[in-house]
Design an enzyme around this catalytic site. Sequence first.
Site, PDB file in Angstrom:
ATOM      1  N   CYS A   2      40.680  47.372  43.476  1.00 15.28           N
ATOM      2  CA  CYS A   2      39.406  47.029  44.101  1.00 15.28           C
ATOM      3  C   CYS A   2      39.578  46.906  45.600  1.00 15.28           C
ATOM      4  CB  CYS A   2      38.878  45.706  43.537  1.00 15.28           C
ATOM      5  SG  CYS A   2      38.811  45.646  41.728  1.00 15.28           S
ATOM      6  N   ASP A 102      42.811  40.538  33.768  1.00 16.70           N
ATOM      7  CA  ASP A 102      43.986  39.959  34.411  1.00 16.70           C
ATOM      8  C   ASP A 102      43.590  39.082  35.593  1.00 16.70           C
ATOM      9  OD1 ASP A 102      43.087  42.207  35.751  1.00 16.70           O
ATOM     10  OD2 ASP A 102      45.064  42.878  36.368  1.00 16.70           O
TER      11      ASP A 102
END
Length: 647
Positions: A2, A102
């Site tokens: 990201c 995660d």
Amino acid sequence: MCGIAGICNLSDSAKPVDRREIAAMNRLMVHRGPDDEGIWLSDRGNVGLGHRRLEIIDLSSAGHQPMEGGSGTQLVFNGEIYNYRELRKELRASWDFHSKSDSEVILAAYEKWGKECPRYLRGMFAFAIWDPRTQSLFAARDRFGIKPFHYFTNGNQLFFASEMKALMPFLENIETDYIALSEYLAFQFTLGDQTMFYGVRSLSPGHMMNISGGQIHIGKYWDISYELDFDHTPKFFHERLRELLDDSVQAHLLADVPIGSYLSGGIDSSLIAILASRHDKQNNAAFHGKFTSHPGYDESRYAEAAARAGGKELHQASMTAADFLSNIEKVIYHLDQPTAGPGSFPQFMISGLAAQHVKVILGGQGGDEIFAGYARYLIAYFEQCLKAAIEGTYHNGDFVVTAESIIPNLSSLEEYKPLLKQFWEHGLFDDLDERYLRLIDRSADMDGEVDPTCLNRESVVRNFQGVFNGNGSVHHRAYLDKMTHFDFKTLLPALLHVEDRVSMAHSLESRVPLLDHPLIEFVATVPADVKFRDGKMKTMLKQAYSDVLPKSILGRRDKMGFPVPLNEWYQGELRDFVQDIFGSQCARQRDIFNVDRIRNSIDENRRFSRKLWGLMSIELWHRQFHDQAQSYRSYVNNPPENMSVDV
């Protein structure tokens, strides 16, 4: 994978964070995460966090960021945590999980271990956590610098982001850092945490940052240690290497989306692709780039051999001078600053091809630095072997091969004869740090092309020696470890910078299984005479996997490291482009260039050198950022339609 961004106030007098500021930072990194966007502002307005999401694990909305923890903590995270399932089992007694991501594991780890949490994470990551209980911001970056974290402060606020371009709207002036520029001209990468943007820094690999009470504290949580193991045999080291690398590859295959592999035709990427196939036969796409019009640069036969060995479907991109002309400005824009050599161009093109088929890609980055894969190691070692033979110092612990044993392997230096001539022309047998600096210094032939007042040679040498000699904290018993350690700490982060930028330009997540910290910590204990026996590059890796890699790849002595036929192109389509760059009015107005000297050098040499690549990259970088400074400053309130050359 990201893009993260944020603003944190450092004083009570700082203005409240504006949502439009975070939105602008997100918008400049939209390529990093086209699947989702998130913005969070604190009630007090003293902190704001932004996130662009590329969905890889837990594709549900539960993985949305910024992500809130049970104590009101807020997380923005870029990367992958490969041991998140194990950590989840360990932490579930103290944390009520609401997602399968995660990301949430990082929040739970912070809740239990606080600032020690990065030590428990296995993977690639850059994250920031706002803790309302202490009114503090905690950030950390992975051990090797796989994921980026850049920041600057104006005194009242700290700004951070995954990419430097997202910080540009908030810089009062976009200026060049001349110490970093000097380092780039010398090495084609910068040392330490400085960037080529004055005031903008990178959080160093293996470091964490805490902002509390208006103070910024940065500390190291991990470093490599060379505690050599002389108690075991090469057979033990080979078997242990196979265990650790196999485990790493399996961990790096964790994803809820399709995964592919790069195949350059070299040992590292071939090995990773073949091992990946053993664990996951469904994700069988592989990608290779070639220059078919120039056979000397075509390594496709080796990539095809690796693809056959791994049962891969090989997709190939043929690249031309026209492709270079159409894409080089995009490459420079996405890199944020000039970094490394022209290999960023083919990497950019192949990433674009891969992104059409998969969302995650595995590569072999790191193998040259940890397994001694660069020819310059052999060049430097040969000189020191001769010196040791003359002085009778073979057994002082610094030399692991003899001149007699290294000679049969010198044929691999055939194409490096011009470098050898230049290298031995001055300072033969000088101190190790001086010799290695001479071997890698690319600014030695600067002949007035750059204004000397813009260069800081003393700083370059001082910073180089600090890293090469271990800054007093790392002890190397072998010359090989000194060389590989320097490249591991400087060149590798630069190459990872390129890897991150060119893949994320196409919304593609790149993973590097060779850079798994249990594996790296193990390799650092292996004596140099196992890793570099008889001066054979990558001998440990080759011997450990002699039954896995195709013989044609094992026996290669001509691996080129992703070369680009720029010199050949310069004799044709590229010449006018380069001449126009340095003949332009904007180039003539730069403080740093002597354009007439550059053009004269081009006319005299009539070839495209690495020096010319560096100078051209600096000029294109100025055009992308410095010349558009006013547009960046107005980006928050009035974003221009054609701000970038984003793909």
